[in-house]
Design an enzyme around this catalytic site. Structure first.
Site, PDB file in Angstrom:
ATOM      1  N   HIS A 360       0.800  -1.229   0.000  1.00 60.78           N
ATOM      2  CA  HIS A 360       0.000   0.000   0.000  1.00 60.78           C
ATOM      3  C   HIS A 360       0.828   1.272   0.000  1.00 60.78           C
ATOM      4  CE1 HIS A 360      -3.998  -1.801   0.882  1.00 60.78           C
ATOM      5  NE2 HIS A 360      -3.278  -2.732   1.464  1.00 60.78           N
ATOM      6  N   LYS A 551      -8.468  13.898   4.657  1.00 61.84           N
ATOM      7  CA  LYS A 551      -7.559  12.748   4.656  1.00 61.84           C
ATOM      8  C   LYS A 551      -6.588  12.940   5.803  1.00 61.84           C
ATOM      9  CE  LYS A 551      -6.479  13.972   0.421  1.00 61.84           C
ATOM     10  NZ  LYS A 551      -6.432  12.831  -0.494  1.00 61.84           N
ATOM     11  N   ARG A 552      -5.798  11.900   6.125  1.00 56.92           N
ATOM     12  CA  ARG A 552      -4.800  12.075   7.161  1.00 56.92           C
ATOM     13  C   ARG A 552      -3.863  13.231   6.810  1.00 56.92           C
ATOM     14  NH1 ARG A 552      -4.427   8.330  11.528  1.00 56.92           N
ATOM     15  NH2 ARG A 552      -2.484   9.425  11.991  1.00 56.92           N
ATOM     16  N   LYS A 557       0.871  14.550   1.304  1.00 55.22           N
ATOM     17  CA  LYS A 557      -0.486  14.866   0.826  1.00 55.22           C
ATOM     18  C   LYS A 557      -0.664  16.375   0.598  1.00 55.22           C
ATOM     19  CE  LYS A 557      -2.442  10.878   3.331  1.00 55.22           C
ATOM     20  NZ  LYS A 557      -3.108  10.043   2.298  1.00 55.22           N
ATOM     21  N   THR A 659      -8.609   6.816  -1.929  1.00 54.56           N
ATOM     22  CA  THR A 659      -9.970   6.286  -2.109  1.00 54.56           C
ATOM     23  C   THR A 659     -11.005   7.378  -1.865  1.00 54.56           C
ATOM     24  OG1 THR A 659      -9.729   5.413   0.139  1.00 54.56           O
ATOM     25  CG2 THR A 659      -9.532   3.835  -1.675  1.00 54.56           C
ATOM     26  N   LYS A 663     -14.663   8.441  -3.769  1.00 50.60           N
ATOM     27  CA  LYS A 663     -15.920   8.745  -3.066  1.00 50.60           C
ATOM     28  C   LYS A 663     -16.481  10.085  -3.501  1.00 50.60           C
ATOM     29  CE  LYS A 663     -14.130   6.138   0.810  1.00 50.60           C
ATOM     30  NZ  LYS A 663     -13.358   6.226   2.064  1.00 50.60           N
TER      31      LYS A 663
HETATM   32  O1  B1N Z   1      -3.561   2.766   1.707  1.00 52.01           O
HETATM   33  C1  B1N Z   1      -4.697   3.151   0.937  1.00 52.01           C
HETATM   34  C2  B1N Z   1      -4.275   3.954  -0.275  1.00 52.01           C
HETATM   35  O2  B1N Z   1      -5.421   4.389  -0.968  1.00 52.01           O
HETATM   36  C3  B1N Z   1      -3.431   5.152   0.152  1.00 52.01           C
HETATM   37  O3  B1N Z   1      -2.922   5.799  -0.992  1.00 52.01           O
HETATM   38  C4  B1N Z   1      -2.278   4.679   1.042  1.00 52.01           C
HETATM   39  O4  B1N Z   1      -1.557   5.789   1.517  1.00 52.01           O
HETATM   40  C5  B1N Z   1      -2.812   3.886   2.220  1.00 52.01           C
HETATM   41  C6  B1N Z   1       1.311   1.892   7.874  1.00 52.01           C
HETATM   42  C7  B1N Z   1      -0.296   2.538   6.218  1.00 52.01           C
HETATM   43  N1  B1N Z   1      -0.550   2.947   2.706  1.00 52.01           N
HETATM   44  N2  B1N Z   1       0.115   2.587   3.820  1.00 52.01           N
HETATM   45  C8  B1N Z   1      -0.653   2.816   4.852  1.00 52.01           C
HETATM   46  C9  B1N Z   1      -1.263   2.612   7.211  1.00 52.01           C
HETATM   47  C10 B1N Z   1      -0.955   2.316   8.527  1.00 52.01           C
HETATM   48  C11 B1N Z   1       0.336   1.961   8.854  1.00 52.01           C
HETATM   49  O5  B1N Z   1       0.650   1.663  10.142  1.00 52.01           O
HETATM   50  C12 B1N Z   1       1.016   2.179   6.563  1.00 52.01           C
HETATM   51  N3  B1N Z   1      -1.806   3.330   4.435  1.00 52.01           N
HETATM   52  C13 B1N Z   1      -1.733   3.394   3.117  1.00 52.01           C
HETATM   53  C14 B1N Z   1      -5.443   1.896   0.542  1.00 52.01           C
HETATM   54  O6  B1N Z   1      -4.728   1.160  -0.389  1.00 52.01           O
END
Ligand code: B1N
Length: 816
Positions: A360, A551-552, A557, A659, A663
């Site tokens: 991801h 978003k976060r 971002k 995502t 939406k």
């Molecule tokens: O995952 C989403 C994507 O749509 C986003 O672009 C992407 O930023 C998000 C460590 C993550 N990637 N990595 C994380 C979350 C928690 C953590 O402890 C990494 N989140 C994303 C769905 O594919």
């Protein structure tokens, strides 16, 4: 067990059931509060889904079919009651039933707290995927953790983020959850490895020194109009011997509770990081606890169904949601080798055909590594197994590229420059039969930049599955007026067949339809404005462009790029007598990880700028800035239907997919975005005229870096940008506290602007000017908005799930 009929709804029986549940909660109908009634409603409904859940578990058809097990440390499911009512087809019937009890359904639904068991997109994706699995009846179990506290609740004190614990379960418990003590597991930690001899063979056996009970809680995932309910199984850590009676009897009360305290801490709280690996021991303990309990439960189901161990890959596939559950790979190996005493080759053949891994993120700070020393201490047998996996893998690399040390160094599961670290992503690629990125561009970059050697070694293993969102929650439930309008035109099938929205495109030029479509948008904007008035006491002009970034908070971002644009609009309104613009409200909503100082500084800066602009009488209602606190799923459900403009402005190459972009487009917002993540595919679907693309693309970013990027030069060459930046250093936004916003200034100047905000600023302003021009032509804008809704059917998570099913998991739907 025969397939169950859809429950015929008996209104009077349901009302009686609600009153019974109310009574069990200790309340009487004439004095009960709304909250009590909500709990009674949830429990009355959960009776139905629980029986379907248990029936699914006993369904022989499912036991003979292949299932996917979705392993994720996060499931950001949002409120269940309204969504489940829609899936059960009971929304209107229940609205009617509760009204006869003198209650309003929407008021009741507002009582539910969000189960915030995730940080952002990754956790929300897991929730959308469970919804689409159940809707399409692909056998599935979701495995997660039952955190006592979800993501922190956010408030602002004089503009600065404050965090408070999120006890998402009411003291009475969450009405939808069901504890399953008969399915609990015991999970070990620490200890040592012993060698045992039996019948001329030696085996290795881990002897843990700490054991914690894993107690599963099931939440029902109700399939849309499908009569299918799958479990989301969340493990809670509990002390195995909750009370050391000996110590207690000996009068050592504090010590007697010690076990309770340690085990109770394990699943106490969700780590609040998004796209960042903090590397804490307790986090690795959570990961192992989650993986081991889930693997044990999967094997239990497999063996109870009467299947052979060797047939595991034919009946179960395990999808790893990022590297967070990677330790499940050596855990399955350990169980097969040490408990079932399979040989290495047989065990590896089973494991490596069972796991698949989704990547991801490419952000280096988010790629997990764990020190060998930590793993060896916490999970000594797993460290041995990881070394053996890597040893055999290195032989494979040697066979492919003889004597190539460099290849071995990049491919190795162990990074031995400095303290030896285990690279979890490498372990995933080695141990999985499929690896995927989450949008076309991202998957290309996974192959080209992150894993080029793996892609050469295992051609075809790395694939793409573009993310999606569930149209049930993100259109039908959150935007009922638009849903009804769509259904009037094209019928009721679209929530299960989102490609059908394309038929709406034929009305894009129909002025009568344009008016109705924009009237719906207007009502959604009024609803959001009402929320803002009530909670933040800011009055909004609902004719204004509602410009939304939710978003976060993360530098990549680029919320601060948006902020610079806001400041420049403000300055032009004050300084340029001829400057005219369509009225705008710029919305932000974002949580910053508590330890991420710069992200918190950006929040503070946005709040200070908002305060100044909103209270400046010279601005009137031309410009307002609203930072909505405590962003969460239920808040997104109010903001998204009201958005005109969707801000998707990450530096190209950094946002794996996004995502929220999907939406908002689905709800008729126009995207202003970079060529990043799924924006690229949204543009492909809606067409260049119906999206505002700006800035450097991935190649442009690397070319600029090659040439040598100097933010100072950009600063000096662009007066608008310079003025906006300079205002961060004086007292414009922080009266009496000059320099309070300096960290934001320094992040794009002093430390070199790692995400190229200044490089993209001019083109970003150009794109916003295009938006301003187009919004003033109401008919043209309506046309573009309608086409966005019509042309984003591809982004249904039903399609994502079908891609996984056809290209990776190979499942059959089981129609109940
Ligand atoms: O995952 C989403 C994507 O749509 C986003 O672009 C992407 O930023 C998000 C460590 C993550 N990637 N990595 C994380 C979350 C928690 C953590 O402890 C990494 N989140 C994303 C769905 O594919």
């Amino acid at each position: 067990m025969t397939p169950k009929q859809q429950h015929a709804f008996d209104k009077s029986a349901f009302k009686i059931s609600m009153v019974q549940h109310l009574t069990q909660l200790g309340h009487a109908p004439d004095t009960a509060q709304l909250r009590d009634w909500y709990l009674a409603l949830g429990r009355a409904l959960a009776e139905h889904t629980t029986s379907d859940l248990v029936a699914t578990e006993h369904d022989q058809a499912i036991k003979q079919a292949k299932s996917v097990n979705y392993l994720s440390l996060e499931f950001l499911i949002g409120r269940l009651t309204g969504n489940n009512l829609i899936s059960m087809g009971l929304y209107d019937a229940i609205a009617d039933a509760v009204s006869e009890l003198g209650l309003g359904l929407t008021d009741l639904l507002e009582q539910e707290r969000d189960p915030s068991l995730g940080n952002g997109g990754l956790g929300r994706l897991a929730a959308c995927f469970m919804d689409s699995l159940a809707a399409q009846q692909y056998p599935a179990v979701g495995y997660g953790l039952h955190y006592e506290y979800g993501l922190f609740r956010q408030s602002f004190h004089e503009g600065a983020q404050q965090e408070a614990p999120d006890a998402w379960r009411e003291p009475e418990g969450y009405p939808w959850e069901l504890v399953r003590p008969e399915l609990s597991q015991i999970i070990g930690f620490y200890g040592h490895v012993e060698v045992v001899e039996e019948a001329g063979h030696t085996y290795r056996q881990w002897v843990p020194s700490l054991k914690i009970q894993a107690m599963p809680w099931d939440l029902p995932i109700v399939g849309y109009q499908s009569n299918t309910v799958y479990p989301l199984r969340l493990w809670e850590g509990r002390a195995l011997t909750p009370f050391a009676l000996d110590a207690f009897n000996a009068g050592d009360y504090t010590h007697a509770q010690q076990a309770d305290i340690d085990a109770g801490n394990l699943t106490k709280v969700l780590y609040p990081n998004d796209n960042h690996d903090a590397g804490k021991t307790l986090r690795l303990m959570q990961q192992y606890f989650h993986s081991a309990a889930s693997v044990a439960d999967i094997l239990r189901r497999h063996l109870e169904a009467g299947h052979a161990l060797a047939a595991l890959p034919e009946y179960e596939t395990i999808q790893l949601n990022d590297t967070h559950p990677t330790i499940a790979i050596p855990e399955l190996m350990r169980v097969l080798l040490d408990d079932y005493r399979l040989g290495w080759d047989e065990a590896w053949s089973i494991a490596s055909r069972t796991f698949a891994y989704t990547n991801h993120t490419l952000l280096p700070e988010a790629l997990e590594t764990w020190s060998e020393a930590l793993i060896a201490r916490l999970l000594p047998r797993h460290m041995e197994i990881i070394f053996e996996i890597n040893h055999r893998f290195m032989q494979e690399v040697e066979a492919k590229w003889p004597d190539d040390v460099a290849k071995k160094q990049v491919l190795s599961v162990i990074d031995d420059k400095g303290e030896r670290m285990v690279r979890m992503a490498n372990l995933c690629v080695v141990g999985s039969y499929a690896v995927n990125g989450v949008a076309a561009l991202h998957s290309q970059l996974v192959k080209r930049d992150l894993f080029p050697e793996f892609d050469a070694l295992y051609p075809g293993r790395i694939q793409n599955v573009t993310n999606g969102i569930t149209p049930r929650r993100w259109l039908k439930f959150c935007n009922p007026d638009l849903s009804n309008l769509i259904s009037e035109k094209i019928g009721e099938q679209w929530p299960a067949q989102l490609e059908q929205l394309e038929q709406i495109a034929q009305y894009a030029d129909d002025t009568a339809f344009q008016k109705i479509f924009m009237d719906v948008k207007k009502r959604n904007k009024q609803r959001l404005a009402g929320w803002v008035k009530e909670h933040l006491d800011i009055t909004l002009n609902t004719d204004a462009i509602f410009d939304v970034q939710i978003k976060r908070l993360h530098e990549y971002k680029r919320q601060h790029l948006n902020l610079l644009h806001v400041i420049s609009l403000y300055q032009r309104l004050l300084n340029e007598p001829d400057f005219d613009m369509a009225p705008r409200v710029v919305f932000f909503a974002a949580k910053a990880a508590p330890g991420y100082e710069l992200a918190k500084s950006i929040i503070y800066a946005i709040n200070k700028v908002a305060e100044t602009i909103n209270n400046d009488p010279r601005v009137g209602d031309k410009l307002k800035v609203v930072f909505i606190p405590d962003y969460r799923v239920s808040m997104a459900e109010i903001i998204i239907p009201a958005a005109d403009v969707s801000e998707q402005i990450s530096m190209a190459g950094k946002e794996a997919s996004g995502t929220g972009n999907m939406k908002m487009a689905l709800n008729g917002a126009l995207t202003i975005g970079t060529m990043d993540g799924a924006n690229v595919e949204i543009r492909e679907e809606v067409g260049d005229d119906n999206i505002y693309i700006f800035g450097l693309d991935v190649d442009g970013v690397s070319e600029l870096r090659q040439k040598g990027y100097q933010p100072e030069a950009v600063y000096h060459s662009q007066p608008l940008l310079k003025a906006a930046l300079d205002s961060l250093l004086d007292e414009t936004f922080t009266p009496g506290q000059p320099g309070a916003l300096r960290p934001v200034f320094d992040s794009v100047m002093g430390s070199g602007d790692p995400y190229l905000c200044l490089a993209d600023f001019a083109d970003y302003v150009r794109a916003h000017n295009d938006i301003d021009r187009d919004y003033r032509d109401a008919s043209q804008w309506a046309r573009k908005a309608i086409l966005n809704t019509a042309l984003v059917g591809k982004f249904s998570s039903d399609r994502s799930i079908r891609d996984y099913v056809n290209n990776i998991w190979q499942l059959e739907a089981i129609k109940r």
